[in-house]
Enzyme design. Structure first.
Site, PDB file in Angstrom:
ATOM      1  N   SER A 304       0.802  -1.210   0.000  1.00  0.00           N
ATOM      2  CA  SER A 304       0.000   0.000   0.000  1.00  0.00           C
ATOM      3  C   SER A 304       0.841   1.269   0.000  1.00  0.00           C
ATOM      4  O   SER A 304       1.529   1.562  -0.969  1.00  0.00           O
ATOM      5  CB  SER A 304      -0.949  -0.052   1.197  1.00  0.00           C
ATOM      6  OG  SER A 304      -2.004   0.851   1.043  1.00  0.00           O
ATOM      7  N   LYS A 329      -0.874  -3.940  -3.468  1.00  0.00           N
ATOM      8  CA  LYS A 329      -2.170  -3.369  -3.090  1.00  0.00           C
ATOM      9  C   LYS A 329      -2.302  -2.003  -3.736  1.00  0.00           C
ATOM     10  O   LYS A 329      -1.644  -1.052  -3.328  1.00  0.00           O
ATOM     11  CB  LYS A 329      -2.307  -3.247  -1.578  1.00  0.00           C
ATOM     12  CG  LYS A 329      -3.647  -2.635  -1.150  1.00  0.00           C
ATOM     13  CD  LYS A 329      -3.774  -2.585   0.350  1.00  0.00           C
ATOM     14  CE  LYS A 329      -5.092  -1.939   0.755  1.00  0.00           C
ATOM     15  NZ  LYS A 329      -5.126  -0.497   0.431  1.00  0.00           N
ATOM     16  N   GLN A 333      -8.479   3.427   0.511  1.00  0.00           N
ATOM     17  CA  GLN A 333      -9.732   3.386   1.255  1.00  0.00           C
ATOM     18  C   GLN A 333     -10.039   4.735   1.914  1.00  0.00           C
ATOM     19  O   GLN A 333      -9.126   5.489   2.252  1.00  0.00           O
ATOM     20  CB  GLN A 333      -9.666   2.317   2.361  1.00  0.00           C
ATOM     21  CG  GLN A 333      -9.736   0.893   1.854  1.00  0.00           C
ATOM     22  CD  GLN A 333      -8.505   0.489   1.063  1.00  0.00           C
ATOM     23  OE1 GLN A 333      -7.369   0.705   1.489  1.00  0.00           O
ATOM     24  NE2 GLN A 333      -8.720  -0.079  -0.120  1.00  0.00           N
TER      25      GLN A 333
END
Length: 479
Positions: A304, A329, A333
């Site tokens: 991420s 990833k 979010q």
């Protein structure tokens, strides 16, 4: 509903919820129909059916939260989930700069709650809590039947209050009582030191995650490294699961010119929004960071926000990537608060590298691939059980893997404790100069963990670090 900060985090969180309703009488069955109107009327209908007819009664909140989890689960995205009020607070705390408690890492093994280690300088260390202490009581209450989450909740509390613990200390075979006053425990996400490589000073900086205060910690650490004569920067994000995008943006911005695009956000319509570096007024980065050589260390646990950083350095030619391919990833979010205090964490955007690469499920490949001894990827555990020959258990398989990685090959790693495993244990304990019973007991597991930690802490065994240092030395020597 209010939107909170955007973050990119690499910890998988998916909870499957399935509601099955069966009406089955004893020798007969009945069918009942309930009218519903509107798109969501059927939810009220199901609620009434369950609360009015289920033999297993549930609290209203349990049904509602089950439905919320179910809606998040149907998305089929492991990063989109519903968080209860308590879970949301815990998640926020994990990224915060400090928390209140006693400062001890606890694990649950075979039904026992074991102290992994007290945090250095924490109230638990000052009170004398030791690794491998087994928690027996908290404030006079035994822990039988509790989950790890419930135990941690009982230990935590307001700053200045105290908690009474009873622990069993296996080394002495005695119970120990102690009272520990809760206090603020700083959460540090950045570590740094100067590493010497054949006459060259390399500034090493480790990032465990991108938390609320990581950019401030980065600024302080890099300023000290430059002051101490660092000629190059080695950034270690191995095992870093991600965190806040604003944190990685500030850190990337310290090494790149202002207004440089370090990533793109892509919404559901495919529209791209560039993310550009800025120089925050409250953070004054040393200008030398924009010109010295940079190497980034990553592995499959780098996810991420870590990948946002490595992707930016790689695409913009600002850094050289060493290690193994990252997690992969590529979504971001947002957290949306709900009226019940809970939150919905939802994947709302893809993120792309400066060259508009989407690395989801693929990860970011290294410029130089270097594999490690398997010991570096093992999660070193605290085990308080005893296993004998002819027994089979996952704890035995764990010990066999560690023994093999340390050079004491047990011949198998499937969890069956055979004669060859016993010989490997004997050889290991003899080499460590520790009296052995021949079993996998607490003394063996403690010695095994300490030996594995010693191996991993020895920089000579870290092949990825050695290769990164060698590359930086070559870069500095060629100038």
């Amino acid at each position: 509903m209010r939107r909170s900060r955007i973050f990119a985090f690499g910890i998988l969180a998916a909870v499957a919820v399935c509601l099955v309703m069966v009406l089955d009488g004893c020798g007969k069955s009945e069918e009942a129909t309930h009218d519903s109107s509107g798109k969501f009327g059927v939810i009220d209908e199901a609620y009434e059916v369950i609360t009015g007819n289920a033999v297993y009664q549930l609290k209203d909140n349990d049904l509602i939260e089950g439905a919320l989890r179910g809606m998040a689960d149907v998305i089929g995205d492991p990063y989109s989930t519903y968080l209860t009020k308590e879970e949301a607070a815990s998640h926020k705390e994990s990224l915060a700069g400090e928390r209140v408690g006693i400062g001890a890492e606890i694990t649950r093994t075979n039904g026992k709650f074991i102290i992994v280690s007290p945090v250095k300088g924490s109230p638990s260390e000052k009170a004398g809590l030791l690794p491998y202490d087994e928690l027996v009581q908290i404030d006079g209450e035994r822990l039988d039947g509790l989950t790890l989450k419930e135990v941690v909740k009982q230990i935590r509390g307001k700053q200045g209050t105290s908690v009474k613990l009873v622990v069993y200390r296996p080394e002495s075979g005695k119970h120990v009582e102690m009272t520990i006053e809760r206090d603020v425990i700083p959460v540090h996400t950045v570590s740094s030191e100067i590493l010497e490589e054949r006459g060259k000073k390399i500034g090493y900086i480790g990032l465990t995650m991108f938390g609320e205060d990581s950019a401030k910690e980065w600024q302080a650490a890099t300023e000290m490294l430059v002051k101490d004569g660092a000629e190059a920067l080695l950034i270690d994000v191995r095992g870093n699961p991600g965190g806040y995008l604003h944190a990685v943006g500030n850190i990337a911005g310290s090494m790149l010119p202002e207004d440089t695009v370090f990533a793109y956000m892509e919404d559901v319509k495919g529209q791209l929004t560039p993310l550009v570096t800025e120089q925050p007024k409250e953070l004054k980065f040393n200008p030398k960071l924009q010109v010295i050589p940079v190497v980034l260390l990553q592995d499959k646990g780098s996810a991420s926000a870590s990948e946002v950083l490595s992707g930016a350095l790689q695409d913009l030619g600002r850094g050289f990537i060493v290690g193994t391919t990252s997690f992969g990833k590529g979504t971001v979010q947002e957290t949306m608060k709900l009226s019940n205090g809970g939150e919905v964490k939802l994947s709302t955007h893809k993120w792309l590298t400066p060259k508009e690469r989407w690395i989801h499920t693929e990860g970011i490949a290294t410029d130089l691939e270097v594999k490690q001894n398997s010991l570096f990827s093992e999660h070193l555990r605290v085990i308080a059980e005893t296993y004998k020959e002819q027994q089979f258990h996952e704890d035995v398989a764990y010990a066999q893997r560690i023994l093999k990685a340390l050079g004491y090959d047990p011949g198998r790693v499937d969890g069956f404790f055979d004669e060859a495993t016993g010989e490997a244990i004997a050889n290991f304990m003899e080499h460590e100069k520790v009296d052995a019973s021949g079993d996998m007991d607490s003394k063996f597991f403690q010695t095994l963990k300490a030996s594995a930690e010693k191996y991993r802490n020895d920089q000579e065994n870290d092949k990825q670090l050695a290769m990164a240092l060698g590359y930086l030395h070559h870069e500095l020597s060629g100038k």
